[in-house]
Design a protein around this motif. Structure first.
Motif, PDB file in Angstrom:
ATOM      1  N   MET A  16       0.834  -1.186   0.000  1.00 39.10           N
ATOM      2  CA  MET A  16       0.000   0.000   0.000  1.00 39.10           C
ATOM      3  C   MET A  16       0.881   1.252   0.000  1.00 39.10           C
ATOM      4  N   PHE A  17       0.444   2.267  -0.760  1.00 37.46           N
ATOM      5  CA  PHE A  17       1.228   3.491  -0.865  1.00 37.46           C
ATOM      6  C   PHE A  17       0.707   4.564   0.096  1.00 37.46           C
ATOM      7  N   MET A  18       1.627   5.392   0.554  1.00 39.10           N
ATOM      8  CA  MET A  18       1.293   6.566   1.357  1.00 39.10           C
ATOM      9  C   MET A  18       2.025   7.755   0.756  1.00 39.10           C
ATOM     10  N   HIS A  64       5.834   3.307   0.849  1.00 40.76           N
ATOM     11  CA  HIS A  64       5.117   2.075   0.546  1.00 40.76           C
ATOM     12  C   HIS A  64       5.206   1.122   1.721  1.00 40.76           C
ATOM     13  N   ASN A  65       4.084   0.492   2.025  1.00 41.07           N
ATOM     14  CA  ASN A  65       4.092  -0.579   3.013  1.00 41.07           C
ATOM     15  C   ASN A  65       3.774  -1.889   2.295  1.00 41.07           C
ATOM     16  N   LYS A  66       4.475  -2.934   2.676  1.00 41.18           N
ATOM     17  CA  LYS A  66       4.375  -4.164   1.895  1.00 41.18           C
ATOM     18  C   LYS A  66       3.021  -4.855   2.005  1.00 41.18           C
ATOM     19  N   ARG A  67       2.197  -4.442   2.938  1.00 40.18           N
ATOM     20  CA  ARG A  67       0.858  -5.040   2.965  1.00 40.18           C
ATOM     21  C   ARG A  67      -0.056  -4.354   1.950  1.00 40.18           C
ATOM     22  N   LEU A  68      -0.907  -5.120   1.338  1.00 44.68           N
ATOM     23  CA  LEU A  68      -1.870  -4.575   0.380  1.00 44.68           C
ATOM     24  C   LEU A  68      -2.993  -3.851   1.097  1.00 44.68           C
ATOM     25  N   GLN A  69      -3.718  -3.006   0.388  1.00 46.86           N
ATOM     26  CA  GLN A  69      -4.879  -2.361   0.997  1.00 46.86           C
ATOM     27  C   GLN A  69      -6.031  -3.338   1.161  1.00 46.86           C
ATOM     28  N   TYR A  70      -5.994  -4.421   0.406  1.00 49.51           N
ATOM     29  CA  TYR A  70      -7.017  -5.467   0.560  1.00 49.51           C
ATOM     30  C   TYR A  70      -6.369  -6.813   0.274  1.00 49.51           C
ATOM     31  N   THR A  71      -6.642  -7.785   1.147  1.00 48.52           N
ATOM     32  CA  THR A  71      -6.044  -9.099   0.998  1.00 48.52           C
ATOM     33  C   THR A  71      -6.551  -9.792  -0.272  1.00 48.52           C
ATOM     34  N   VAL A  72      -5.636 -10.406  -1.001  1.00 47.84           N
ATOM     35  CA  VAL A  72      -5.970 -11.067  -2.264  1.00 47.84           C
ATOM     36  C   VAL A  72      -5.836 -12.579  -2.099  1.00 47.84           C
ATOM     37  N   ARG A  73      -6.968 -13.281  -2.202  1.00 44.61           N
ATOM     38  CA  ARG A  73      -6.944 -14.748  -2.073  1.00 44.61           C
ATOM     39  C   ARG A  73      -7.506 -15.361  -3.354  1.00 44.61           C
ATOM     40  N   VAL A  74      -6.615 -15.944  -4.163  1.00 43.64           N
ATOM     41  CA  VAL A  74      -7.036 -16.497  -5.450  1.00 43.64           C
ATOM     42  C   VAL A  74      -7.096 -18.013  -5.342  1.00 43.64           C
ATOM     43  N   GLU A  98      -5.391   5.207  -5.320  1.00 42.06           N
ATOM     44  CA  GLU A  98      -5.523   4.479  -6.589  1.00 42.06           C
ATOM     45  C   GLU A  98      -4.247   3.688  -6.898  1.00 42.06           C
ATOM     46  N   LEU A  99      -3.107   4.231  -6.517  1.00 37.53           N
ATOM     47  CA  LEU A  99      -1.868   3.449  -6.690  1.00 37.53           C
ATOM     48  C   LEU A  99      -1.937   2.155  -5.887  1.00 37.53           C
ATOM     49  N   SER A 100      -2.519   2.254  -4.709  1.00 42.58           N
ATOM     50  CA  SER A 100      -2.671   1.041  -3.895  1.00 42.58           C
ATOM     51  C   SER A 100      -3.670   0.076  -4.529  1.00 42.58           C
ATOM     52  N   HIS A 101      -4.645   0.615  -5.215  1.00 46.34           N
ATOM     53  CA  HIS A 101      -5.598  -0.253  -5.921  1.00 46.34           C
ATOM     54  C   HIS A 101      -4.925  -0.901  -7.126  1.00 46.34           C
ATOM     55  N   LEU A 102      -4.067  -0.140  -7.790  1.00 48.10           N
ATOM     56  CA  LEU A 102      -3.291  -0.716  -8.900  1.00 48.10           C
ATOM     57  C   LEU A 102      -2.498  -1.917  -8.400  1.00 48.10           C
TER      58      LEU A 102
END
Lengths: 318, 318, 318, 318, 318, 318
Positions: free
Chosen positions: A1-3, C4-14, C65-69
Motif C-alpha cells: 500500500m502506498f502513502m 510504501h508498506n508491503k501489505r496490500l490495501q485489501y487481501t488477495v486470495r485467489v 488508486e496506486l494502492s488499488h493498482l
C-alpha cells in the motif's frame, strides 16, 4: 500500500515561468525514459517477483521513482504557472498570449488542451505509452533492461541540465540524475547476485551459432575489434556460407494437404501476373495528352521541365 | 546500400499450416522485442555513429537482423498459407473457415485484414511502433540498451520454443535465439572497449546522492542485499531524512511577476473550493426517489442490497 | 513524496491460476478506466492544483488508486503464477502449454512477451496510453471528468464481478468497486463546493445559442424529453433555419493577398478536373479482356457471376 | 442515414491565412476533446442505445457535432490556404517558405505531409485515436462521461478564443463553445430523467467501504472539506487500519497444485538472488581504469568533477 | 538474406548543420509515407507472395527502399551533427543551446531524447507505426495501394525540395523523388499484367448497386462530372429512394431467444429515461447562487456577461 | 451541414446474437479500411478541396460512408445484444457468461469495457487511429489513395462475407461491398478527368533515374516482366553501378565550422572504442562460477546443456 507526504523528495525552486522550458522538461515526466516509465517498470516487475530480495528492491525503487515523478512534475507546474493563469483568466492581449504559448507545438498543446497542468506526454507532445515498459518476468533479462533504462534516464537528465540555466532547476535535475546512477548500481549488484546470469533464461544456445560473427556490411570501413575478432569468434566474411547457415536450401516450405494445395493452385491461377507483354497502365493514361504511353523520360520532352530549377540535373552542384 | 539474396539465412521447414501458431510467432516479427525492432535499433544507431569500429558492428548486426526478420516472417507466411488460400478463394464452408481463423483476435485480424500475409503487429494484434526503439546517441547508453534488448529477444524466443512442437520451426527458432546470444556478446565487448563507461555520459553525479539507498518500501519483507547494504551504500531507513533530501522545505515554488501574481490570485478566487458546508450534489439528486441525499451506506436500506449475492459482505469467504 | 508498506490495501486470495481470467482483469490494471488511469488523472491534477483543499483531496485519492493498482496487479500475478513457472522452466508438454496460453491473444502476449508478469495493457492487449488521462486544469471541468471516470471504473468492476466465480477475487473486486463509489461522492462534493460551477470556465456563452436544440436526426422515432422540450429550450425542427445559424451565407471564406491569390489560381488550373467527357480509366483497363470499359454492371455478363452463391441478389433472403 | 447540405452550420469568415494559428485550431478538429471525438462518442452510444428518447437525443447531437467538425475544419482550411498554394506551386523562395511553415512541428507536418489540408491530429501533431471515446454502454455512466466531455470541449474553445484576435474566427468559436454548453444541459436532463442513477450500474457497493475516506496523503497541508469530513464520511487517518481494509493479512496468495508448485520452486532456485556477498558488476568494470570498483562517490576523486560547473554541489544556490 | 555495402546509393553532401531542417526531413525517414513505410510495405508483401514475378519485384523494390532509408537518414544525421556534439560535450552556453534545439518540439525531442541521432518519428515527433502499412495479401488490391503510396511519397519529396535551399540535399531528394516515380511505373505494369484486376478480389458486386451514385450532399455547388453522370451511372438525387436501398424498413433487428428477451426487458426498465417532467440537474445546482435552475440564457442576467468582451454577441463583426 | 434520417441505408436483419462474430465485423467499423476511415478520408479531402466538381463528389461519398458506418455498427449492435443484457443485468451464471465473452480478446474488451456497444476498434481490439487517413491535399495523389482504399475495403468485405453464414448479414455486407466498387469507379473517373496526372504533383523527375530498375534482390528466382524489362526500363543488374547512382563517393558529409569540429573531436575522443584488446565484460562475469570468461560455446562444458532436448543440435530433424 502506498502513502504520501506532502513534502517533495527534493525542494523545487524555479526562477521564473517559462512555458517552452516546461515542455522540454516533459521529456522526463511523460517521455520514454521519464519517471513514470521508471516507476511502472519496477512496480510491474515487483508485483510479479517472488524472490524476496529483488521484490523488496524493486518496490523501494519504484516508490522512489514516483517521488521523482512528483519532483519533475512540480518543475513543470511551476514553469507553467504564469501562462496557466493568463490563459484561464483571459486578461492578456490575445496576440501576446498566442505568442507565449506558440513557441512549440507541445507548448500549444500543454496550454490549450492541458491548461498548463503537467501532462503525461513527452517533449514532442506524444502521450506516454506502456509500450515503453519492457519488463519480461525473467530477472536476468529485466535487470539488464533496468540497467539500460537507468543509463538512458541519466543521459536525458544530463542533456536537460546542459540546456537549463535556472540554478534551482539545474540543482533538482542534478539530484534526479544522480539517483539514476545510484539505481543503476543497485540493479548491477542484483544482476550479479544471480550467479549464473548469462545467457539469460534457461535454454543454452546452439554452440556453433553462438560464436559466429557474420560480416554482413562490407566495403571500405570494415573494422576489427573485440566484438568480431579474436578467439571468441568464428567470423564469416564469405556470406555465401550463411545462405543459409544450416545445410539446407534456404527456402521456406510448408506441407499442405490436398485441399489446401488445390486452393493455393486456384489462387495462383486467378492472380497470375503475366510476365510477357507490356500492358497499358493507368500511369500511361495519366501521362498527359499526346503522351500515348509513359516513356523512359516521362514528360521528358516537355518544355517546362528544363525550366524547373530545382530538378534539372545540370543544376546540381558538381 | 542494401542488397538481397533470395536464399534465407536459415532454411524454414514447416510441418503444416496453423494460423493460431502463426500469430504467436508474430511476437518476434512485429513485436516489441522482435526482429524489426532489433534491425531498426542498430540501423539508426549505425547511421548516427562516428566511431568506425562501432559503426561497422552496428551495420553488420542491423543487416543480419533484417535477414532474421525475413526468416521469422517466412515462418508466419508458411503457417498461414492454408487459411490464406481458403479465405481468398472462398471454397470452404463459412462456419468452418470462421472457426479456423477465430482462434484468437490476432488470428482474425491476420486473416481478415491482412489476408494471411505476415503483418507487422505483435501476438496481441498491436501494430509495431518505433516507440520500441530506444537509441539515445550515446554509446555508453546505447550499448547497454542493446545488451538488454538482446537479452529480451533471447527469452522471447526461448518461450516460443517452449510452446512449439513443430521440429522445423523449433530448429529455426533455436538458430535465431542463439544469434541473439552472439549479438549480446558483441555488444558487451563493444561496451567494455570504451574504457570509462560508467556512469554513462559525461557529467558525474552529486557525490552524496550517488551512494544513497532510500528504503521507501517498508514492512514485513524488508531485505538486505548487495544492492542496498555494504560499504557502497548509505542506506536511509528513516524517510523523514529525505523529505526532502536537500536542506530545503520540500515545497515547489516559482517567482511570479506582479501581473502573473494578480492573475493567479484571480484564478484562485474564481475557482475557490468552499471547504465548509455540505453542498447538495448531482449524486445526491441521483441516489433515487426518497433518498434525499446519499448517506453513508448509499441505497443502504434498500432490500435488494442484502439479496445481491455478489456483494453482500457476509457472502465473502471467511 | 511517496512511501510504501508491503501489505496490500485489501487481501488477495485467489483459488487457482487461470491465465485467461488474468487477462480479463488487465482491463482494470492497464485499461482505459483502470487504476493507473485513475491514479495518473488525480496525480497530474494534484500537481497543478493550487486550491489547498482540492490539492489535498487529489493527492489522497491518487495515492489510494496506486494502492488499488497494486491490488488488481496482485490478482493478475496470482492468476498467472502457474503458467509463468511452466513457461519459464519448460517442463510441460509444448502442445499443452500452447493450449493453456492460447485462450486469447492477450493471454498469448501476457505469457510470451511479459512472461506472466502483470503488464500495463488492457484486456484486448493494447498498451496503456496517457491519452486516457483527460485532466484539463480547470476544476469545474476536471471534477466532472473525475466523476465520470469513477462511474466508468465502477461499471467495469461490476462487469468483472459478473463474470468471476472465484470468491476471493469477487470480494477484492467488490472492495475496489465500492471505493470508486466513495471517490465519486468526494468529487461530487468538491464540484459543488465551487459555488458557481456552470457553465464551466469563465466565459459565458452566446445567449441565443445556449438554449437552442437542433433536431438534426429526424424520421420515425423522433421523441420529446426534458433534454429538448420545455421552457428551457428553443427547439429547431426546420433545419434550414440553422443553415447557417448566424445571418450569413454559410460559406467559408478567407481574404488572400495578391500573391496568394495568384498561386491559388495557378493551383486550380493545374489540378482542374474536367467535368465533361468520360475518360478511360485504370478500372476500365482492368475490367478484363473484352470488357472494353466497365459498364453499369461490371463483369455483369460474365457467367461466373450468376453462380457466385454469396452475392447473386436472388440468393438473398426474401 | 446521413445527408449533407453544402452550407455550414455557421458562416466562417477568416481575415487572413495563418498556418500557425491553423495548427492551434486542430485541437478541436482532431484533438482529444475535439468535434470528431464528440461526434463519435454520441454516435456509437446512439447505435447501441435502445431507450427511444436517449437514442433520438444521441443521434441529434452526434449529427450536429459532425456539422461542427465541418465548421472547425473549414477554419483550418481557410487559415492554411496561402501556404497550401505556395507549397504546391513552389513559387515562393525556399527559405521564406521554410520559415512560414516552420513555426511549429505541427505546422511542418500539416504542410509537408498533409499539404495544408485539415488533418485529424491535435495541436501537438498526434493523430486522433478512438481511445478518446469512452462510451461504456450504461446510460448512467455514459451520460456522466458526456457531461464531462462537453465541459472539456467548452474550456478548450474558451482557451482558443482567448488566443485568437481574428473576429470572424472568434465569433465562430463562440458559437461552437456555446453549443457545448447547450449539449451539456441536454445530457444533464437526460441523466436525471433516469430516476435512480447513483451509484451507476446495478450492483450496490459494500456499505462500510462506501463512506470511508482514506487520508493517504499527510503532512502540512492536510485539509478538511465536504469531500472528506462530515456525517457522510468515516475518515481514516491512521493508515494502519487499512493495511489491509479487510480483516486479512494483506498478502496476495494463490493455491497452486503440486505440478505448479514444483515448477515454481524450480524457478525460484534457478533465479535466486544471493543476498550476501558483494559481486563484481559491469558498472564496476566500466568505472574506468584504476577504479577497481565503484565506490560511494563514483569517479569521486577525479579532478574533472570539481570543475564541472553544472553539478558541483557547492555551485547550487543557497 | 540481406547484405550491406558501406557506400550509399546516392552521395549525401550537406552544406551545414541545421537541426530544424533535420526534423523536417524526418517526415521521409519515420513518417507515414517515408522510406521505412515503403520498405516494410513491399517486404511484407514479398514474404507472402507466391507469384514468382511479383515476389521478385517486391523484394527488389523493398531492398532499394531500405537503401533510401539509409540516404535520408544520413541527411538527418549530417544536419544534426553540430547540435549532437554540443549537446553531448556541454561546452556551449545553455541559453544558446536551448535556443538552437528549441526551434520546434520535434527538434527538442530529436535532440534531448535521441541526442541528434536519426529517429524513426515523423516531422511532428510521432513515432513510426506499422499502422501505415496497408498490405492486404491480394495483389489486385496491394498493387493499387503501392501505386498510391508511391504517389504520396513523390509529393512529400516534392514539398521537401520546395522548402530546401541546400543544393546537396536538394539533389539527393531529387534522386529519391524520381525513384518513387520509377517504382510507381513498375507497380502499374504489374497491376495490369494481371489481366482481370477489377473489381479487385474474386466476388463480383450486386449489379444494381454497382452503378448507383447517391447524391447525399446537396445544395448550391452540386456538380455533374464523369464520376456521377453519364451512361455508367444511375444517379439518385431523391434520397428517400435509398432509405433504405433495399425493399425493407431500414431498421436493424435481431432475433433474441426468450432468455435474452427477458434480460433486455429488464435492462430497459432499469435504465428507462423518463421523457416527461423536468428534473433538477447537477448543472442546475452549479449555475450559481440564486440561479435556482439554469434558464434559457444561463447566467444570462448576470452583469459580468455583458462586460465579457470576447463573447457578447454584439461584439461580433457585422 | 449534416442531417440524419432514422432509417438505415440498408435494412439489417440479424438471425441471432453472436459476440464473436460481432468482433470480426468491427474490422469494418473501427478498422484500418473500415467505414470511419473512408468517411474521414473523403471528408477531410472535401474540406480542403477547391475544385467544385471534386469537392461535391468527396462530400457525397464521405456522407454515404457515414451511413455505411451506421449500417455496419448496427450489425455489431445486434450481434452483441444478448451478451450486453446478460452482462448488464448479471442474471446468467458467471462461468457461462465468462465463456461466452471469452471467445477472443476483442470480445472480452467489447463486452467488459464497452458493454456490448459498438466500439471504434478493429477486430484485434486496437482503437481506430487517424494514422489510417492518408489524404495529402494533391488530387492526383489523393485520388490514387482513394482508389486503393476502396479496393482494400472491397476485399475486406469479401473476406467477411466468406466467413459469415447469416443470410441477413451476408446481404447487407454485399451491399456495402458493392458500394466500394461503385466508389472506386467514381474516383477512377475523377482521376482521369485531370488530364495530366502522372507523375503526380508538379515537379518532373530526373530523367535518367525515372527509367532505372535496380535488381537489388538476386539469386534463384530472378524474373523478367513488364515492370523491369522492355524499352521502358534501364535495368541495373551490376549493383556496383549504383553504389552510388551519382558520380560521387557514396559517403555522407557535412561541412562543420571550427567550433562544431572541435566538439566533434572531443566527443569522438571521449567515446572512442578501443578496437584492440579483449576486455572483460558483464557477460563474462555472468557466465557462471568457474567460467572465467565466456568461451565460444558459452556454458559449453556444463552438463545440463547436452540434456536440453529442445536445443541440442543433434536433436534437430535431419
Amino acid at each position: 500500500m502506498f502513502m504520501h507526504n506532502k513534502r517533495l523528495q527534493y525542494t523545487v525552486r524555479v526562477s521564473e515561468p517559462n512555458p517552452k522550458l516546461a515542455t522540454m522538461m516533459l521529456e522526463q515526466f511523460g517521455g520514454a525514459d521519464g519517471e513514470l516509465a521508471a516507476a511502472m517498470r519496477y512496480f510491474t516487475q515487483g508485483l510479479g517477483e517472488d524472490d524476496p530480495g529483488r521484490k523488496d528492491m524493486l518496490m523501494d525503487i519504484a516508490t522512489e521513482e514516483l517521488s521523482h515523478l512528483e519532483v519533475i512534475g512540480s518543475i513543470v507546474a511551476m514553469l507553467s504557472k504564469g501562462v496557466k493563469a493568463q490563459l484561464s483568466e483571459g486578461q492578456m492581449e490575445e496576440a501576446e498570449l498566442c505568442r507565449q504559448i506558440g513557441a512549440s507545438s507541445t507548448s500549444v498543446k500543454e496550454s490549450i488542451l492541458f491548461g498548463g497542468g503537467p501532462a503525461l506526454m513527452d517533449s514532442g507532445g506524444v502521450p506516454w505509452t506502456a509500450a515503453y515498459v519492457d519488463s519480461r518476468s525473467e530477472p536476468t533479462v529485466d535487470l539488464r533492461s533496468n540497467i539500460a533504462a537507468e543509463a538512458r534516464a541519466k543521459i536525458v537528465y544530463e542533456r536537460l541540465i546542459n540546456i537549463t540555466d535556472d540554478p534551482g532547476i539545474k540543482e533538482a535535475l542534478g539530484f534526479l540524475m544522480t539517483r539514476e546512477i545510484a539505481h543503476q548500481k543497485s540493479f548491477e549488484k542484483a544482476l550479479y547476485a544471480i550467479e549464473d546470469n548469462f545467457p539469460p533464461g534457461k535454454l543454452p544456445g546452439v554452440e556453433r551459432f553462438a560464436s559466429m560473427y557474420v560480416n554482413t556490411s562490407q566495403g571500405e570501413g570494415d573494422m576489427n575489434g573485440p566484438w568480431n575478432t579474436g578467439e571468441l569468434w568464428d567470423r564469416v566474411d564469405d556470406l555465401t556460407q550463411v545462405m543459409p547457415a544450416d545445410g539446407g536450401d534456404g527456402i521456406a516450405t510448408v506441407a499442405l494437404d490436398d485441399a489446401d494445395k488445390a486452393m493455393a493452385t486456384k489462387l495462383a491461377a486467378r492472380t497470375m501476373s503475366n510476365p510477357s507483354g507490356d500492358p497499358l497502365t493507368g500511369a500511361d493514361l495519366g501521362a498527359g495528352p499526346g503522351a500515348g504511353r509513359t516513356t523512359k523520360g516521362d514528360k521528358g520532352g516537355a518544355p517546362d521541365i528544363h525550366s524547373a530549377p530545382a530538378m534539372a540535373e545540370e543544376a546540381a552542384p558538381a
